[in-house]
Design a protein around this motif. Structure first.
Motif, short mmCIF file in Angstrom:
data_model
loop_
_atom_site.label_atom_id
_atom_site.label_comp_id
_atom_site.label_asym_id
_atom_site.label_seq_id
_atom_site.Cartn_x
_atom_site.Cartn_y
_atom_site.Cartn_z
N GLY A 302 0.47 -10.62 40.61
CA GLY A 302 1.70 -10.14 39.88
C GLY A 302 1.85 -8.71 38.94
N SER A 303 2.87 -8.99 38.10
CA SER A 303 3.08 -7.72 37.28
C SER A 303 1.56 -7.40 36.47
CB SER A 303 4.24 -7.64 36.45
OG SER A 303 4.15 -8.80 35.75
N TYR A 304 1.62 -6.35 35.92
CA TYR A 304 0.46 -5.98 34.78
C TYR A 304 0.58 -7.22 33.84
CZ TYR A 304 0.42 -1.64 37.34
OH TYR A 304 0.25 -0.62 38.30
N ASP A 305 1.77 -7.28 33.28
CA ASP A 305 1.92 -8.27 32.24
C ASP A 305 1.48 -9.60 32.50
OD1 ASP A 305 2.70 -6.35 30.20
OD2 ASP A 305 4.65 -6.57 30.90
N GLN A 306 1.92 -10.07 33.86
CA GLN A 306 1.70 -11.37 34.12
C GLN A 306 0.11 -11.68 34.52
OE1 GLN A 306 4.26 -11.23 37.66
NE2 GLN A 306 5.45 -12.83 36.61
N VAL A 307 -0.57 -10.81 35.23
CA VAL A 307 -1.70 -10.77 35.53
C VAL A 307 -2.64 -10.75 34.15
CG1 VAL A 307 -3.97 -9.71 36.32
CG2 VAL A 307 -1.85 -9.69 37.70
N ALA A 308 -2.17 -9.99 33.05
CA ALA A 308 -2.98 -10.13 31.82
C ALA A 308 -2.82 -11.33 31.06
CB ALA A 308 -2.53 -8.92 31.10
N GLU A 309 -1.66 -11.92 31.26
CA GLU A 309 -1.35 -13.07 30.48
C GLU A 309 -2.23 -14.17 31.21
OE1 GLU A 309 -0.27 -15.87 28.18
OE2 GLU A 309 0.13 -13.99 27.88
N ARG A 310 -2.10 -14.14 32.62
CA ARG A 310 -2.95 -15.53 33.37
C ARG A 310 -4.56 -15.43 33.06
NH1 ARG A 310 -2.32 -19.21 37.31
NH2 ARG A 310 -0.50 -19.50 35.65
N ILE A 311 -5.04 -14.10 32.86
CA ILE A 311 -6.41 -13.74 32.54
C ILE A 311 -6.68 -14.25 31.12
CG2 ILE A 311 -8.20 -12.37 32.28
CD1 ILE A 311 -7.10 -10.60 34.40
N ALA A 312 -5.73 -14.06 30.25
CA ALA A 312 -5.81 -14.46 28.63
C ALA A 312 -5.85 -16.00 28.79
CB ALA A 312 -4.52 -13.87 28.00
N GLN A 313 -5.19 -16.79 29.53
CA GLN A 313 -5.38 -18.01 29.74
C GLN A 313 -6.51 -18.67 30.02
OE1 GLN A 313 -1.88 -19.04 32.23
NE2 GLN A 313 -0.35 -18.61 30.60
N ARG A 343 -3.73 -4.03 28.28
CA ARG A 343 -2.94 -5.19 28.09
C ARG A 343 -3.55 -6.33 27.53
NH1 ARG A 343 0.20 -2.21 31.71
NH2 ARG A 343 2.33 -2.38 31.50
N LEU A 344 -4.82 -6.81 28.23
CA LEU A 344 -5.74 -7.57 27.74
C LEU A 344 -6.23 -7.49 26.17
CD1 LEU A 344 -7.69 -8.18 30.99
CD2 LEU A 344 -6.40 -10.11 29.82
N GLU A 345 -6.56 -6.22 25.88
CA GLU A 345 -6.86 -5.97 24.64
C GLU A 345 -5.86 -6.25 23.75
OE1 GLU A 345 -9.08 -5.45 21.37
OE2 GLU A 345 -10.15 -5.52 23.47
N ARG A 346 -4.74 -5.81 24.11
CA ARG A 346 -3.37 -5.76 23.19
C ARG A 346 -3.27 -7.57 22.90
NH1 ARG A 346 -1.36 -1.23 25.77
NH2 ARG A 346 -0.20 -2.47 27.05
N LEU A 347 -2.94 -8.20 23.95
CA LEU A 347 -3.21 -9.83 23.87
C LEU A 347 -3.88 -10.40 22.78
CD1 LEU A 347 -2.28 -10.87 27.57
CD2 LEU A 347 -0.62 -11.01 25.51
N ARG A 348 -5.25 -9.97 23.18
CA ARG A 348 -6.45 -10.48 22.39
C ARG A 348 -6.09 -10.05 20.86
NH1 ARG A 348 -11.29 -12.62 22.22
NH2 ARG A 348 -13.03 -11.76 20.60
N SER A 349 -5.89 -8.81 20.61
CA SER A 349 -5.57 -8.47 19.26
C SER A 349 -4.25 -9.06 18.51
CB SER A 349 -5.24 -6.92 19.14
OG SER A 349 -6.35 -6.21 19.57
#
Length: 359
Positions: A302-313, A343-349
């Motif tokens: 997916g998009s960078y945001d979608q992939v980061a969100e799925r990994i965060a899940q 993006r993963l780091e931003r989601l985590r923060s």
């Protein structure tokens, strides 16, 4: 989430991870390529590398194949931060010899080494070497005893073991325990005997890529099993295709899917040599995907945001270590480091700040 997310890569021990005939990635499983790949991954911020073990190429006997343990020793000497995880099939090495190799690589790496016990699916690789390929559940009984010997020897214990498969008398290995009690132990496999082995002896359970709800159920199952010592930690394999937009990612996915469908001879060869009782193969058959060990079936396309969100899940579900695959590997590994890791780091923060206070 109190466990940090670690991102790793698969070494290209048998070349391409999604499709053999790819004009954007000529076949190359050489030591030189793998060395350069791991050194670059370390520089990009990846945390670990899994070096899978095969003595003969599992896709075609004429293709090159990197040897896991000699390569891991060399990688340990040439890297400075990244964790080196070497897979091991217990029937290929006596536990005393393997434990000595593990403690040596642990010393070379300065305490960055791990073993990944896999009880094997490729019957041909074992039987053609004149070794016994035991049936599925017995392989796990054998592996459990094998690992109990290796674990105690890696700790530096003086071992007197009289078991079903191994007899070891007053054996001790030195040096041991210079950096920590012993190297980390990963275990793969998803069948009931595999889960019992994980609960009893693993530090980290390595799960093959699959949908989030499957992973959540697997984690809950193992967490519910009797366990002594620290809780089991969890790792997951996934093949990543990330682009600026979802449409671009789907286009890249369809390209690899079309290329993978050309590998009919390879798939027939692998199927003919695979133990049908292996849980990984049964799971993979349920999903269309590209890549090995579950590939893209975890939804990381997916998009960078979608992939980061799925990994965060997956991270929120308990996954601590994510082992990634790409094709073509090097440019896609760089793309992931540039666009998805931040993006993963931003989601985590963001989620850490948004978490309710316990005060």
């Amino acid at each position: 989430m109190d466990h940090p997310l670690r991102i790793g890569i698969w070494a290209l021990v048998h070349g391409n991870r999604a499709a053999l005939h790819d004009p954007e990635e000529p076949y190359d499983a050489s030591w030189r390529r793998n060395r350069d790949l791991v050194l670059e991954a370390e520089a990009l911020g990846y945390d670990c590398v899994l070096v899978a073990q095969h003595t003969m190429n599992p896709h075609h006997p004429d293709l090159g194949q990197l040897e896991a343990w000699t390569a891991s020793a060399a990688l340990a000497a040439q890297t400075s931060r990244i964790e080196i995880i070497a897979a091991i099939k217990p029937m290929l090495y006596h536990p005393v010899a393997l434990a000595k190799m593990a403690t040596q690589i642990e010393e070379i790496s300065g305490g960055r080494f791990a073993i990944n016990l896999v009880n094997a699916w490729n019957r041909k690789e074992i039987e053609d070497a004149g070794l016994v390929f035991r049936e599925h559940d017995e392989r796990y009984a054998y592996g459990a005893e094998w690992l109990s010997v290796v674990e105690r020897l890696m700790r530096g214990e003086k071992l007197d073991h009289q078991g079903t498969y191994f007899q070891v008398k007053d054996y001790v290995l030195r040096p041991a325990g210079q950096f920590r009690s012993r190297p980390t132990i990963y275990v793969g496999g998803e069948s009931p005997p595999a889960r019992d082995l994980v609960a009893a002896q693993a530090d980290v359970w390595f799960i093959n890529g699959q949908p989030l709800e499957n992973v959540q159920a697997l984690i809950a199952d193992v967490r519910a099993r009797p366990r002594q010592g620290a809780p089991v930690r969890f790792g997951l394999s996934t093949f990543v295709i990330a682009r600026e937009t979802e449409a671009e990612a789907q286009q890249a996915y369809q390209r690899l899917l079309a290329l993978a469908k050309q590998d009919t001879d390879i798939k027939a060869y692998v199927k003919a040599n695979t133990d049908p009782a292996v849980a990984m193969r049964k799971t993979q058959a349920k999903y269309e995907s590209v890549g090995t060990n579950g590939g893209t079936s975890g939804g990381t396309v997916g998009s960078y945001d979608q992939v980061a969100e799925r990994i965060a899940q997956f991270h929120a579900a308990g996954i601590e270590t994510l082992l990634t695959q790409f094709q073509p590997f090097e440019p896609e590994m760089r793309r992931f480091a540039r666009h998805v890791m931040p993006r993963l780091e931003r989601l985590r923060s963001t989620r850490r700040v948004a978490a309710p206070s316990l005060a």
